[in-house]
Each structure stands twice: as C-alpha cells, then as structure tokens.
Design an enzyme around this catalytic site. Sequence first.
Site, short mmCIF file in Angstrom:
data_model
loop_
_atom_site.label_atom_id
_atom_site.label_comp_id
_atom_site.label_asym_id
_atom_site.label_seq_id
_atom_site.Cartn_x
_atom_site.Cartn_y
_atom_site.Cartn_z
N SER A 1 1.42 -60.21 -10.40
CA SER A 1 2.78 -60.66 -10.07
C SER A 1 3.59 -59.56 -9.38
O SER A 1 4.62 -59.85 -8.77
CB SER A 1 3.51 -61.15 -11.33
N HIS A 2 3.14 -58.30 -9.49
CA HIS A 2 3.91 -57.21 -8.89
C HIS A 2 3.11 -56.37 -7.90
O HIS A 2 3.46 -55.23 -7.58
CB HIS A 2 4.58 -56.36 -9.98
N ASP B 1 5.49 -64.11 -12.71
CA ASP B 1 4.34 -64.80 -13.30
C ASP B 1 4.59 -66.31 -13.34
O ASP B 1 3.67 -67.10 -13.12
CB ASP B 1 4.14 -64.26 -14.72
P1 NDP Z 1 2.57 -58.60 -19.60
O1 NDP Z 1 3.00 -59.57 -20.63
O2 NDP Z 1 1.48 -58.98 -18.68
O3 NDP Z 1 2.15 -57.24 -20.29
C1 NDP Z 1 3.07 -56.54 -21.05
C2 NDP Z 1 2.48 -55.31 -21.67
O4 NDP Z 1 1.73 -55.70 -22.82
C3 NDP Z 1 1.52 -54.55 -20.78
O5 NDP Z 1 1.67 -53.19 -21.02
C4 NDP Z 1 0.15 -55.07 -21.24
O6 NDP Z 1 -0.87 -54.14 -21.03
C5 NDP Z 1 0.38 -55.30 -22.69
N1 NDP Z 1 -0.44 -56.38 -23.23
C6 NDP Z 1 -0.60 -57.62 -22.75
N2 NDP Z 1 -1.42 -58.33 -23.55
C7 NDP Z 1 -1.77 -57.51 -24.57
C8 NDP Z 1 -2.60 -57.65 -25.72
N3 NDP Z 1 -3.22 -58.79 -25.99
N4 NDP Z 1 -2.73 -56.59 -26.54
C9 NDP Z 1 -2.08 -55.43 -26.28
N5 NDP Z 1 -1.31 -55.23 -25.21
C10 NDP Z 1 -1.13 -56.27 -24.36
O7 NDP Z 1 3.85 -58.12 -18.74
P2 NDP Z 1 5.04 -58.98 -18.19
O8 NDP Z 1 4.45 -60.22 -17.59
O9 NDP Z 1 6.10 -59.13 -19.20
O10 NDP Z 1 5.57 -58.05 -17.02
C11 NDP Z 1 4.77 -57.86 -15.86
C12 NDP Z 1 5.41 -56.87 -14.95
O11 NDP Z 1 6.60 -57.40 -14.42
C13 NDP Z 1 5.80 -55.54 -15.58
O12 NDP Z 1 5.12 -54.52 -14.88
C14 NDP Z 1 7.29 -55.43 -15.38
O13 NDP Z 1 7.78 -54.14 -15.09
C15 NDP Z 1 7.50 -56.35 -14.21
N6 NDP Z 1 8.87 -56.85 -14.19
C16 NDP Z 1 9.75 -56.28 -13.34
C17 NDP Z 1 11.07 -56.70 -13.32
C18 NDP Z 1 12.08 -56.03 -12.47
O14 NDP Z 1 13.24 -56.33 -12.60
N7 NDP Z 1 11.72 -55.13 -11.60
C19 NDP Z 1 11.53 -57.78 -14.18
C20 NDP Z 1 10.52 -58.28 -15.07
C21 NDP Z 1 9.22 -57.85 -15.05
P3 NDP Z 1 -1.91 -54.34 -19.78
O15 NDP Z 1 -1.09 -54.08 -18.57
O16 NDP Z 1 -2.99 -53.37 -20.02
O17 NDP Z 1 -2.36 -55.78 -19.86
O1 PYC Z 2 9.09 -60.84 -12.37
O2 PYC Z 2 10.98 -61.12 -13.43
C1 PYC Z 2 10.32 -60.66 -12.51
C2 PYC Z 2 10.98 -59.76 -11.54
C3 PYC Z 2 12.30 -59.64 -11.29
C4 PYC Z 2 12.45 -58.68 -10.32
C5 PYC Z 2 11.22 -58.24 -9.99
N1 PYC Z 2 10.34 -58.91 -10.76
#
Ligand code: NDP
Ligand code: PYC
Length: 342
Positions: free
Chosen positions: A47-48, A188
């Site tokens: 997703s990123h 996502d």
């Molecule tokens: P995920 O739910 O995919 O993962 C969250 C964290 O939990 C990761 O560190 C992941 O490790 C870990 N994880 C996932 N499953 C397990 C498991 N079963 N056991 C242990 N650890 C686990 O992340 P999100 O979908 O919430 O976020 C994805 C990305 O989106 C992030 O990088 C975030 O920074 C980005 N984002 C950016 C935003 C912005 O404003 N710029 C806003 C929102 C999100 P692993 O990576 O090893 O799977």
């Molecule tokens: O996936 O929520 C998100 C997000 C917001 C800004 C960048 N990624």
Amino acid sequence: MTDTASLTLDQVFDFAVRVMTANGLSEPHARANAAVMRDCQRDECQSHGLYRLIMCVRTLRAGMVVTDATPEVFDHAPGVVRVDAKRGFSLLALDAGLPLLVEKARASGIAALAIQNCFHFSALWPEVERLAEHGLVGLAMNPSHAWVAPAGGTTPILGTNPFAFAWPRKDGPPFAFDFATSAMARGDIELHRREGKPLPPGTGIDARGNPTTDPLAVLDGAMLPFGGHKGSALSLMIELLAGPLIGDLTSLESMQYDEGAEAAPLHGQLLIAIDPARFTGGDSASHLARAEALLDATAGQGARLPGQRRHEARARTLAAGHVSIPRKLYEDLLALIPEAKR
Ligand code: NDP
Ligand code: PYC
C-alpha cells in the site's frame, strides 16, 4: 503476457522518479520520495510502495504542493529540531533534519524533530529504521486526513494516524513496528477496492453509520480505529502531539484545506530519538542484553515479531533481484506519465 510486471529495485526507483518529475516535481524531491517507495516495494509493503505514486501525482496535479520547496532547518532548542518543509513533500525535509536530530539525541539522550508544513504520503518504518541504524530508539507519528470516526461515533474527525517504533539490535535488523491507528490503512482499503475484495468486519461504516465490508462504502463513509477506544485514544494522542503541539494542522484541518482535491494530507510530523547509551547508564550492555532476551522470548515461542515479515520479504527480494507488481497497477502508473513524455 503475465498478470504481473517484474522490475529490479533500480527500475522501481527510476520509474518512480520519472513519473513524479514528468508531473512537475523537482528532482531532489522525486528522488527522496522514490527511495522510500522503492524500499517499501522491496519489503512487500504494497500500500505504500509504487502505489503511492497515484496519491503523489494527484497532489502534484492539484497544484497544492510546492514542487521545488527547499526545507529550512531550525536549531529550535537543545532537544528540539524544527524543519519547515515549506509546503513541499515531507521526505526531503526529513533528510534535511535527521542529522541534527541524531546529533542532539546523542548529546542529550533524547531529542525531537518536528517537521512542519509538509504534504505527507509515506510509510514511517523507513524513518525509524534510519534512527535505529544510528543506534538510537526511534518513534514517529503524524495525522493525515479526517477519514476515521472515533470509537462510539460515526463522524470522521481523526486521521489514519500512523505510529512507528524502532529498537536497535546488536545482531540483525532493528525491532520495528509501524501501523495505522485505524483498523486498516486507507491505502490498504483502496487496494481491496481495486481487487474487488471485501473488508474484514469492523474496518468501517457506510455514510449512514451502518457497519459494512464494502471498501467503497467505507471510503465514502467512515473508517474505524483499531481496538475500539484504545486505538481511538492513541489516534487522538497523535493528533495532539503531531498537530497543535508542534504548531501544525489536525487531520480535520488538513481535510478542510484539501477542499475535495483528494491530495496527500498537509500537516506536520513528530519524530523522537532516544540514545540507549545515555539512558541505560553505566551498564548499558547488560540492560540491552535483557532487551534481547525479551525479544527472543517472543520470537522463540513462535509468535512473530513485527517487522519479521518485512525483513523476510526484503531478503527474498534481494535474492530474486526484482519485485513483482500487478500489471494493471503498472499500466495505471505508466498512464500517469503525460503522453508527450512517455
Ligand atoms: P500492518 O497492519 O500491515 O502492520 C502493522 C505492523 O504490525 C507492522 O509492523 C507489521 O510487521 C506488524 N504485524 C502485522 N501482522 C503481524 C502479526 N501477525 N504478528 C506480529 N506483527 C504483525 O500496517 P498498517 O496497514 O496499519 O499500515 C501500513 C503502512 O501504512 C504503515 O507503514 C504506515 O506507516 C502507513 N500509513 C501511513 C500513513 C500516513 O499518514 N503517512 C497513514 C496510515 C498508514 P510487518 O511489516 O513485518 O508485517
Ligand atoms: O494509508 O491511510 C493511509 C495513508 C494516508 C496517507 C498516506 N497513507
């Protein structure tokens, strides 16, 4: 023709730079953004990775982002660095402020970096991993756009507000996690919509406040925080710490500024760096060994450590020498390059 496109990491980087510069972004910003997209693609953070080009180009075409902004670094206080991104993308501002943050954390044991006035689209783990590479503990957080209703409510006022943490380890990559405080990152949900897949229950509600697993209905309605009131509280904390505390916008204010353009959010970002050598005192080695024992006891019982999937994906990509992305996505991204420049 296969349904995936295969690219080396250099090709991922060059392609991302090309898409952004063809849409008017200056080379330094394009390179800073592309490096993080490449690293996300390498670690299979779909997703990123390159998918973010869609948001970046939309932001460029909305004419909001300053395409050649030169971030300005201020040595604000003994433990505080401030970088004014001047309405450019955040990542070049981070590059500008990080060295002084590291220097201050080493000198004082703890220091903060407030990036202000930036358009933000990226994952946070690359940023805290950079701090861990300097032997520092890292935390990072930021608001986004008001897409998420607080627990118990139905009106979106919170962002997807990511929170990331990294702990340096002696042998091997840092322990790092990075997650949205919404049940799912918006990126996502968009990928679920592209692939026609339903969402897990509890991800969001439709515009009338009813629970739904339809990605489009959630995108038009409201996302929900993870973990009910706990995720909601963390999300509010991030709004406060990376918003008013550093003199920048909340997710609601960012959304109002956007006026429907659906550009990347405009706000600030807070990073905190902690030097374990200063905090753990004279017997740093034994305290860090106890930390290792805790992390080993987690992984040792078959529970996976956050970051483990990513680092396994990284090893896989580096061994294969290339990444695969859905061909439809590749074609959609290629189409972002104006025809005259293709
Ligand atoms: P995920 O739910 O995919 O993962 C969250 C964290 O939990 C990761 O560190 C992941 O490790 C870990 N994880 C996932 N499953 C397990 C498991 N079963 N056991 C242990 N650890 C686990 O992340 P999100 O979908 O919430 O976020 C994805 C990305 O989106 C992030 O990088 C975030 O920074 C980005 N984002 C950016 C935003 C912005 O404003 N710029 C806003 C929102 C999100 P692993 O990576 O090893 O799977
Ligand atoms: O996936 O929520 C998100 C997000 C917001 C800004 C960048 N990624």
